[in-house]
Design an enzyme around this catalytic site. Structure first.
Site, PDB file in Angstrom:
ATOM      1  N   ASP A   1      -1.337   6.882   6.746  1.00  0.00           N
ATOM      2  CA  ASP A   1      -2.425   6.015   6.304  1.00  0.00           C
ATOM      3  C   ASP A   1      -2.657   4.983   7.404  1.00  0.00           C
ATOM      4  OD1 ASP A   1      -4.067   4.093   5.228  1.00  0.00           O
ATOM      5  OD2 ASP A   1      -2.848   3.710   3.451  1.00  0.00           O
TER       6      ASP A   1
ATOM      7  N   LYS B   1     -12.090  -1.846   7.616  1.00  0.00           N
ATOM      8  CA  LYS B   1     -11.334  -2.798   8.430  1.00  0.00           C
ATOM      9  C   LYS B   1     -11.892  -2.796   9.863  1.00  0.00           C
ATOM     10  CE  LYS B   1      -7.922  -3.130   5.290  1.00  0.00           C
ATOM     11  NZ  LYS B   1      -8.401  -3.098   3.918  1.00  0.00           N
TER      12      LYS B   1
ATOM     13  N   TRP C   1       0.814  -1.218   0.000  1.00  0.00           N
ATOM     14  CA  TRP C   1       0.000   0.000   0.000  1.00  0.00           C
ATOM     15  C   TRP C   1       0.841   1.258   0.000  1.00  0.00           C
ATOM     16  CZ3 TRP C   1      -4.338  -0.580  -2.102  1.00  0.00           C
ATOM     17  CH2 TRP C   1      -5.049  -1.764  -1.961  1.00  0.00           C
TER      18      TRP C   1
HETATM   19  C1  PLP Z   1      -3.332   0.319   4.430  1.00  0.00           C
HETATM   20  C2  PLP Z   1      -4.211   0.473   3.226  1.00  0.00           C
HETATM   21  N1  PLP Z   1      -4.215   1.637   2.564  1.00  0.00           N
HETATM   22  C3  PLP Z   1      -4.984   1.837   1.480  1.00  0.00           C
HETATM   23  C4  PLP Z   1      -5.798   0.845   0.983  1.00  0.00           C
HETATM   24  C5  PLP Z   1      -6.665   1.082  -0.237  1.00  0.00           C
HETATM   25  O1  PLP Z   1      -7.950   1.324   0.209  1.00  0.00           O
HETATM   26  P1  PLP Z   1      -9.230   1.393  -0.745  1.00  0.00           P
HETATM   27  O2  PLP Z   1      -9.450   0.046  -1.315  1.00  0.00           O
HETATM   28  O3  PLP Z   1     -10.321   1.826   0.194  1.00  0.00           O
HETATM   29  O4  PLP Z   1      -8.957   2.426  -1.780  1.00  0.00           O
HETATM   30  C6  PLP Z   1      -5.839  -0.396   1.649  1.00  0.00           C
HETATM   31  C7  PLP Z   1      -6.718  -1.477   1.165  1.00  0.00           C
HETATM   32  O5  PLP Z   1      -6.934  -2.488   1.763  1.00  0.00           O
HETATM   33  C8  PLP Z   1      -5.023  -0.583   2.799  1.00  0.00           C
HETATM   34  O6  PLP Z   1      -5.031  -1.733   3.473  1.00  0.00           O
END
Ligand code: PLP
Length: 391
Positions: A191, A215, A121
């Site tokens: 994040d 989550k 990520w």
């Molecule tokens: C730590 C983290 N950041 C960002 C994301 C991306 O999120 P989204 O699918 O809501 O765009 C995820 C997806 O699981 C994630 O685990």
């Protein structure tokens, strides 16, 4: 705790008609507390205090304004957030934040932004930031296969960075920061999509924190950002409206049609955290206990299960591990499914097994998984990683 004997009974019983004991270890969307699901179901039929379904309520109604206000107030209470920060309910997921952060904090600046690249990520976050301005990768664990987080001394931080971005919990690799990275005078952006509200943290260490809901806090569809007022003050003009934190702050998260259902559910989760769990210290104790039992099954398996993350970088939210070969991984998932354990497949980019232990997962479910892992090893434990590869 269910005994090995009763677990074996779970394994041999046809459970296809009975989902009441199913445990969901999915990486996200993840499991939500039973009492929250119950109230959400009721509200879909008839929202409390109204004659209509939650799904048909106007986002401009006083009823929904109260929901937004309560959700914001509850998050303020849970994290002790001062009024110098805005709490915003946005859409577009964590992915939109990968762009929204640099558009608001990096675009049109002469400085670079520091990014710590620790997994799947954070790599995605870097790629989007590079479209908006100069990025310095303060550390990149890619060449080591993202098995660990950096030590503070390994970070190559820029003294004048516009901000430092990192991912507190890498959901895919199962890595969670055990320390606060960065320089005191450089704004921190984090994040927290996969560990937000799983434990207390001090928001005043950050300029901006974001987390999608799916989550620990609710269903997909809403993303929470906690943004310091200085970020809004220093944002460039003429951003696309939907990417401009200022507009969401001015309109108190009701700029365009917000995801009413998702925000309602988040509000129920914040109430559950306050009233049933008793706050984030308690939540953190429960989450630590869950992680401890699952990691104990890995560590005491004599090499049968192998954790992906080095011990000092382990995540309390996502225990990622492998078995000696693909056949055993398939057998593990098959038996797990028969026993009523779902969502254990590792992320498609790394394979293996991932047990996600989000807020909504009970301690009993973590104990049951640990017991299942011990049972599976007792049946198939003659194999070791070093002995058998892909056989
Ligand atoms: C730590 C983290 N950041 C960002 C994301 C991306 O999120 P989204 O699918 O809501 O765009 C995820 C997806 O699981 C994630 O685990």
């Amino acid at each position: 705790m269910i005994s090995t004997r009763s677990k074996t009974t779970r394994l041999t019983t046809n459970r296809s008609q009975d989902f009441t004991n199913t445990h969901n270890y999915s990486g996200g969307p993840g499991v939500l507390p039973e009492s929250v699901l119950q109230k959400t179901q009721e509200a879909i039929r008839q929202a409390p205090g109204t004659d209509i379904s939650l799904l048909g309520i106007s986002h401009r109604s006083a009823w929904f304004r109260n929901v937004l206000d309560e959700a914001e107030a509850n998050i303020r209470t849970l994290l002790n957030v001062p009024y110098t920060y805005h709490i915003l309910f946005l859409q577009g997921g964590g992915t939109m934040q990968f762009s929204m952060v640099p558009m608001n904090m990096l675009k049109e600046r002469t400085q670079c932004a520091d990014y710590i690249t620790t997994g799947y990520w954070s790599e995605k976050a870097v790629a989007e930031a590079e479209k908006e301005g100069a990025v310095n990768q303060a550390w990149n664990g890619c060449h080591e296969g993202f098995h660990r987080l950096p030590a503070p001394s390994e970070l190559k931080l820029s003294n004048h960075a516009a901000y430092l971005h990192y991912v507190s919990n890498e959901t895919v690799e199962g890595l969670q920061f055990p320390f606060l990275p960065g320089l005191p005078h450089v704004p921190r952006v984090c994040d927290m999509s996969s560990d937000f509200l799983s434990k207390p943290f001090d928001i005043t260490n950050y300029s901006l924190v974001y987390a999608h809901a799916q989550k620990n806090l609710g269903p997909a569809g809403v993303t929470i950002a906690i943004v310091h007022e200085d970020v809004l003050r220093n944002a460039p003009d003429k951003l696309p409206s939907i990417m401009d934190y200022r507009l969401f702050a001015e309109h108190r998260s009701n700029f365009n049609t917000p995801p009413v259902f998702a925000i309602y559910t988040v509000n129920l989760v914040t109430r559950w955290l306050l009233d049933e769990i008793g706050g984030l210290v308690n939540m953190s104790l429960i989450n630590s206990a869950k992680a401890a039992v699952v990691y104990a099954s890995i560590d005491l398996s004599d090499g049968f299960y192998r954790g992906r993350a080095s011990c000092d970088s382990r995540s309390q939210m996502n225990a990622s591990f492998t078995l000696p070969n693909e056949k055993l991984t398939t057998a593990f998932l098959h038996h797990a499914c028969m026993a009523g354990f779902v969502g254990l497949e590792g992320h498609r980019s790394v394979g293996g097994i991932r047990a996600s232990l989000y807020n909504g997962l009970t301690l009993e479910a973590a104990e049951d998984l640990a017991e299942f892992m011990n049972w599976f090893r007792s049946e198939y434990g003659c194999y070791r990683h070093s002995e058998v590869r892909n056989g």
